[in-house]
Design an enzyme around this catalytic site. Structure first.
Site, mmCIF file in Angstrom:
data_model
loop_
_atom_site.group_PDB
_atom_site.id
_atom_site.type_symbol
_atom_site.label_atom_id
_atom_site.label_comp_id
_atom_site.label_asym_id
_atom_site.label_seq_id
_atom_site.Cartn_x
_atom_site.Cartn_y
_atom_site.Cartn_z
ATOM 1 N N ILE A 111 44.063 23.458 -44.227
ATOM 2 C CA ILE A 111 43.054 23.911 -45.179
ATOM 3 C C ILE A 111 43.487 25.212 -45.837
ATOM 4 O O ILE A 111 43.405 25.365 -47.062
ATOM 5 C CB ILE A 111 41.694 24.095 -44.480
ATOM 6 C CG1 ILE A 111 41.188 22.762 -43.932
ATOM 7 C CG2 ILE A 111 40.670 24.689 -45.449
ATOM 8 C CD1 ILE A 111 40.858 21.750 -44.976
ATOM 9 N N LYS B 105 30.964 19.922 -36.687
ATOM 10 C CA LYS B 105 30.847 19.942 -35.224
ATOM 11 C C LYS B 105 30.013 21.130 -34.730
ATOM 12 O O LYS B 105 29.683 21.214 -33.546
ATOM 13 C CB LYS B 105 32.234 19.958 -34.592
ATOM 14 C CG LYS B 105 33.000 18.655 -34.847
ATOM 15 C CD LYS B 105 34.440 18.748 -34.389
ATOM 16 C CE LYS B 105 35.149 17.414 -34.623
ATOM 17 N NZ LYS B 105 35.180 17.010 -36.048
ATOM 18 N N LYS C 178 32.262 27.605 -33.255
ATOM 19 C CA LYS C 178 32.132 27.667 -34.709
ATOM 20 C C LYS C 178 30.677 27.954 -35.109
ATOM 21 O O LYS C 178 30.417 28.633 -36.099
ATOM 22 C CB LYS C 178 32.601 26.359 -35.356
ATOM 23 C CG LYS C 178 34.091 26.099 -35.223
ATOM 24 C CD LYS C 178 34.926 27.176 -35.897
ATOM 25 C CE LYS C 178 34.973 27.009 -37.397
ATOM 26 N NZ LYS C 178 35.895 27.990 -38.037
ATOM 27 N N ASN D 74 35.479 16.020 -41.348
ATOM 28 C CA ASN D 74 36.911 15.919 -41.110
ATOM 29 C C ASN D 74 37.669 15.798 -42.424
ATOM 30 O O ASN D 74 37.168 15.244 -43.403
ATOM 31 C CB ASN D 74 37.205 14.687 -40.247
ATOM 32 C CG ASN D 74 36.520 14.753 -38.897
ATOM 33 O OD1 ASN D 74 37.041 15.299 -37.944
ATOM 34 N ND2 ASN D 74 35.315 14.215 -38.823
ATOM 35 N N ARG E 120 36.484 11.218 -25.577
ATOM 36 C CA ARG E 120 37.126 12.366 -24.932
ATOM 37 C C ARG E 120 36.110 13.468 -24.674
ATOM 38 O O ARG E 120 35.026 13.482 -25.269
ATOM 39 C CB ARG E 120 38.268 12.883 -25.813
ATOM 40 C CG ARG E 120 39.377 11.865 -26.043
ATOM 41 C CD ARG E 120 40.452 12.404 -26.969
ATOM 42 N NE ARG E 120 39.920 12.687 -28.298
ATOM 43 C CZ ARG E 120 40.658 13.171 -29.303
ATOM 44 N NH1 ARG E 120 41.930 13.433 -29.106
ATOM 45 N NH2 ARG E 120 40.105 13.393 -30.475
#
Length: 536
Positions: free
Chosen positions: A214, A332, A344, A369, A461
């Site tokens: 980014i 997220k 975050k 994403n 996960r």
């Protein structure tokens, strides 16, 4: 036409001469002469061209090609392929949904059916290559065509982007493979050029994490607006060097000064030193740890980089009187179930708190994403496909919001132009995409079949959730502040708890620090991420 004009002019001249000299025109003789000349001169050239084209079509090294789209672009592609002896592609037919031209011949190639007949045409004509030649095609329609093409074993390619054709960067016969970005059913956000130019052009801009996916794209986008100076700040010297060299090549005709700073955002004194040295007008804060499973097993590193690092950069920006500070966040951070998401969220709180006590305008930009970023699912899938599979997907129902890296970067830049202070900007990212569908598309795009490569489900996960959110119920604000850009309502800030956690990091060594954090997290029973989640 040249032959027709030349012969007609010659016959007319002969007629005039006959009229002047013998005072009579032998019309029947001249007409027969005209017809014989057209037949022999024009016919000989026509036969030569016919033989040449036939020999090209019979060439064993040519790949039989089906062109989807018989409009102006498709016709242009066919003409280029027919004329170019060096190309390995041989056009044999068109596919087009326009029933008015169905069963007609264009440049000697038949228009055989609509899009739903692609699979039959490939089998019937032994097609090895498919070219999609419809520049105005929407992504929804492209998905439909690609699904049809994916049922065949033919390689599917697409015309270059229109802007590349217009600028001369690429020619019409330089086809490219269909990318997963092409199948993403969403329109890019258009920028307010005037507003952005006002706060970037001839200004000093600093980007943290400038070597990342980014951060580096933000640098590329910012460079288009001709800032006076662009400071590339990052921890990894190789990535910073790469983006510096790329920008200098791109901007060699401009007066932009590119400056690199190798520094760690966890070093508060260095952040103040750099801010004082360059006095940037705008700061884009893209540096962060973003890998969810890795941060689950390294929670203290996530806190140090994402929370303390953000606080260091924000405080330095405030102390040095920076105009605008834009932080990159993530979906997220909404109802976080992971260390990364929680940190975050804490970083967003730090930024919003700093806006309340500073003259600097602090804002955050939250999106989902990005396709192709380092550590993301796309590069991983491509590696697995290259090895022959299987492709590992965590869960068949796992869905994510996706956008391209340039889109994400443009949103960050646009947010800086819109900033009034304290906002969290969210992009309308369209519909979420199933990860398993993404994997299937990538397998097909690589020229393989899903059955040959295979898909393996490995289980969710640590820290992951099935569905991502861009806003929680307390943040929803329906009004758009810019086309496809929303602003979230301010949430409660927990600065006392954040300061308490940061004080632990600054007073204890790493071993004691981890023990203390685990003790705080319900006597080593609940993972540290739960402690963070309880705060946010």
């Amino acid at each position: 036409m040249y032959i027709f004009k030349a012969i007609t002019f010659s016959i007319v001249t002969a007629a005039v001469i006959q009229l002047i000299i013998v005072q009579n025109v032998y019309i029947r003789l001249l007409v027969v002469t005209w017809m014989l000349h057209i037949l022999l001169i024009g016919g000989s050239r026509f036969c030569r061209r016919l033989l040449r084209d036939t020999s090209i079509k019979m060439g064993s090294n040519k790949k039989r090609t089906l062109i989807v789209g018989a409009g102006s672009a498709g016709t242009m592609v066919a003409r280029q392929l027919i004329k170019n002896n060096q190309t390995e592609l041989l056009p044999v037919a068109f596919i087009d949904d326009n029933t008015k031209i169905r069963n007609l011949d264009i440049l000697g190639l038949p228009v055989i059916s609509g899009v739903n007949g692609i699979a039959r045409a490939v089998k019937k004509l032994n097609i090895e290559n498919i070219i999609i030649a419809i520049p105005s095609l929407s992504k929804k329609d492209l998905n439909i065509i690609f699904e049809e093409c994916a049922e065949t074993k033919a390689k599917t390619q697409i015309l270059p982007m229109l802007e590349d054709l217009v600028t001369g960067k690429l020619s019409v016969n330089q086809f490219r493979d269909v990318q997963v970005e092409d199948l993403l059913d969403r329109k890019p956000v258009e920028l307010d050029i005037d507003t952005i130019s006002e706060y970037i052009t001839n200004k000093v801009v600093l980007v943290t994490g400038a070597g990342g996916s980014i951060g580096s794209e933000i640098c590329r986008q910012v460079a288009k607006f001709n800032p006076q100076k662009l400071i590339l700040l990052g921890h990894g010297e190789n990535s910073i060097y790469s983006i510096e060299m790329e920008l200098k090549d791109i901007g060699e005709d401009t007066q932009i000064e590119f400056v690199t700073e190798i520094a760690d955002i966890q070093d508060a004194k260095k952040m103040i030193l750099i801010m004082n040295k360059h006095r940037p007008n705008v700061v884009y804060h893209a540096a962060a740890h973003k890998h969810v499973p890795l941060m689950e097993v390294n929670p203290e590193e996530a806190l140090k980089n994402n929370v303390i690092g953000t606080m260091n950069v924000a405080k330095a920006a405030s102390k040095c009187g920076i105009g605008t500070f834009v932080m990159i966040s993530t979906d997220k951070a909404v109802n976080p179930t992971s260390v990364m998401g929680a940190t975050k969220k804490l970083a967003e709180m730090v930024v919003q708190h700093m806006d309340k006590i500073s003259d600097t305008k602090f804002v955050a930009v939250r999106f989902g994403n990005v396709l192709g970023s380092r550590g993301s699912v796309i590069p991983r899938f491509k590696q697995q496909i290259e090895k022959g599979g299987p492709v590992s997907v965590t869960h068949p129902d796992m869905v994510r919001y996706f956008m391209t890296i340039p889109e994400a970067s443009r949103l960050v830049i646009q947010a800086g132009a819109l900033a009034k202070g304290g906002e969290i900007y969210i992009l309308d990212m369209g519909d979420p995409v199933k990860i398993v569908d993404l994997a299937k598309n990538l397998i097909r795009l690589s020229g393989n079949s899903v059955e040959d490569i295979g898909i393996e489900f490995t289980g969710i996960r640590p820290g992951e959730k099935l569905f991502e959110e861009l806003l929680n119920e307390n943040e929803v604000h329906e009004q758009q502040v810019y086309p496809k850009i929303y602003i979230g309502k301010s949430a409660d800030l927990y600065m006392d708890e954040i300061d308490e956690i940061i004080s632990i990091y600054t007073t204890l060594d790493k071993v004691s620090l981890r023990e203390q954090l685990l003790n705080l997290a319900n006597n080593n029973v609940i993972p540290i991420s739960r402690k963070l989640i309880s705060i946010v």
